[in-house]
Design a protein around this motif. Structure first.
Motif, PDB file in Angstrom:
ATOM      1  N   UNK A   1       0.735  -1.159   0.056  1.00 15.43           N
ATOM      2  CA  UNK A   1      -0.091  -0.029   0.024  1.00 15.43           C
ATOM      3  C   UNK A   1       0.751   1.159   0.017  1.00 15.43           C
ATOM      4  N   UNK A   2       1.726   1.266   0.869  1.00 13.92           N
ATOM      5  CA  UNK A   2       2.757   2.655   0.790  1.00 13.92           C
ATOM      6  C   UNK A   2       3.355   2.453  -0.501  1.00 13.92           C
ATOM      7  N   UNK A   3       3.863   1.535  -1.072  1.00 17.75           N
ATOM      8  CA  UNK A   3       4.551   1.677  -2.584  1.00 17.75           C
ATOM      9  C   UNK A   3       3.605   2.136  -3.537  1.00 17.75           C
ATOM     10  N   UNK A   4       2.302   2.009  -3.425  1.00 17.47           N
ATOM     11  CA  UNK A   4       1.167   2.377  -4.340  1.00 17.47           C
ATOM     12  C   UNK A   4       1.110   3.729  -4.008  1.00 17.47           C
TER      13      UNK A   4
ATOM     14  N   UNK B   1      -0.749   7.191   6.864  1.00 13.26           N
ATOM     15  CA  UNK B   1      -1.357   6.784   8.142  1.00 13.26           C
ATOM     16  C   UNK B   1      -2.931   6.559   7.909  1.00 13.26           C
ATOM     17  N   UNK B   2      -3.575   7.202   7.325  1.00 11.59           N
ATOM     18  CA  UNK B   2      -4.935   6.927   7.245  1.00 11.59           C
ATOM     19  C   UNK B   2      -5.053   5.569   6.369  1.00 11.59           C
ATOM     20  N   UNK B   3      -4.485   5.538   5.570  1.00 12.36           N
ATOM     21  CA  UNK B   3      -4.683   4.014   4.790  1.00 12.36           C
ATOM     22  C   UNK B   3      -4.194   2.770   5.387  1.00 12.36           C
ATOM     23  N   UNK B   4      -2.925   3.004   6.419  1.00  9.14           N
ATOM     24  CA  UNK B   4      -2.641   2.068   7.318  1.00  9.14           C
ATOM     25  C   UNK B   4      -3.631   1.618   8.069  1.00  9.14           C
ATOM     26  N   UNK B   5      -4.066   2.636   8.998  1.00 10.59           N
ATOM     27  CA  UNK B   5      -5.150   2.203   9.918  1.00 10.59           C
ATOM     28  C   UNK B   5      -5.999   1.619   9.498  1.00 10.59           C
ATOM     29  N   UNK B   6      -6.835   1.864   8.132  1.00 13.45           N
ATOM     30  CA  UNK B   6      -7.862   1.143   7.529  1.00 13.45           C
ATOM     31  C   UNK B   6      -7.408  -0.207   7.454  1.00 13.45           C
TER      32      UNK B   6
ATOM     33  N   UNK C   1      -8.721  -2.279  -2.218  1.00 18.66           N
ATOM     34  CA  UNK C   1      -9.520  -0.911  -2.372  1.00 18.66           C
ATOM     35  C   UNK C   1      -8.571   0.076  -2.443  1.00 18.66           C
ATOM     36  N   UNK C   2      -7.627   0.261  -1.430  1.00 14.79           N
ATOM     37  CA  UNK C   2      -6.680   1.036  -1.358  1.00 14.79           C
ATOM     38  C   UNK C   2      -5.881   1.398  -2.710  1.00 14.79           C
ATOM     39  N   UNK C   3      -5.367  -0.034  -3.217  1.00  8.79           N
ATOM     40  CA  UNK C   3      -4.618  -0.050  -4.304  1.00  8.79           C
ATOM     41  C   UNK C   3      -5.187   0.394  -5.354  1.00  8.79           C
ATOM     42  N   UNK C   4      -6.640  -0.058  -5.592  1.00 11.02           N
ATOM     43  CA  UNK C   4      -7.516   0.410  -7.037  1.00 11.02           C
ATOM     44  C   UNK C   4      -7.693   1.858  -6.800  1.00 11.02           C
TER      45      UNK C   4
END
Length: 167
Positions: A33-36, A80-85, A111-114
């Motif tokens: 996710x962080x890479x995207x 941080x928002x995406x990682x918390x999800x 979903x985050x990657x999309x």
């Protein structure tokens, strides 16, 4: 006093170790996710460079739209928002939906990657000329053109001025 500090440090180390043990299956999802997210930020920086090259006199600003402040916002807010999800989905998957095999952490990460890939494609397809390739023309038809975010005018007004039509 030093003995108390040792006890506090040992307790904190144990807590960090426990958290790493609990969340270790989610770490690969976090890395992806962080890479995207970072790739999306990179494509936004590329878009800013294309906008400045294509319309150097049309921008009313002198500094770049994608600044270190904007990148800092990505690091401080978006990641941080995406990682918390992802972590919350992992916790729900592990402790709430115990008897159901629903990979919530994978779904949330997907979903985050999309979302990030869609945004990166929008960045890549924005501010492109018609002769740069069929892929970019096709993407421009179905995605938002982010070029106007880099100007202080609406994109429709800019296109009218380019075509010689005054609004």
């Amino acid at each position: 006093m030093i003995e108390y500090l040792k006890i506090v440090w040992l307790f904190l180390g144990a807590c960090v170790g426990w958290l790493c043990g609990v969340f270790s299956p989610a770490f690969p999802l976090i890395v992806v996710a962080v890479a995207f997210i970072l790739y999306d930020a990179y494509t936004a920086w590329q878009l800013d460079k294309r906008v400045k090259a294509a319309y150097p006199d049309k921008t009313k600003r002198h500094e770049a739209k994608f600044t270190s402040f904007a990148f800092g916002k990505v690091v401080r807010k978006t990641i941080p928002e995406r990682l918390v999800l992802i972590l919350l989905a992992f916790l729900a998957e592990k402790y709430v939906f115990v008897h159901v095999s629903v990979p919530l952490s994978y779904i949330a990460t997907g979903v985050i990657l999309f979302e990030q890939m869609w945004s990166a494609l929008e960045n890549n397809s924005s501010c492109r000329s018609d002769n740069e390739g069929r892929l970019w023309r096709t993407l421009q038809k179905i995605m938002i053109d982010k070029t106007e975010r880099h100007f202080d005018v609406e994109l429709d007004e800019l296109k009218k001025k380019e075509n010689g039509i005054e609004g």
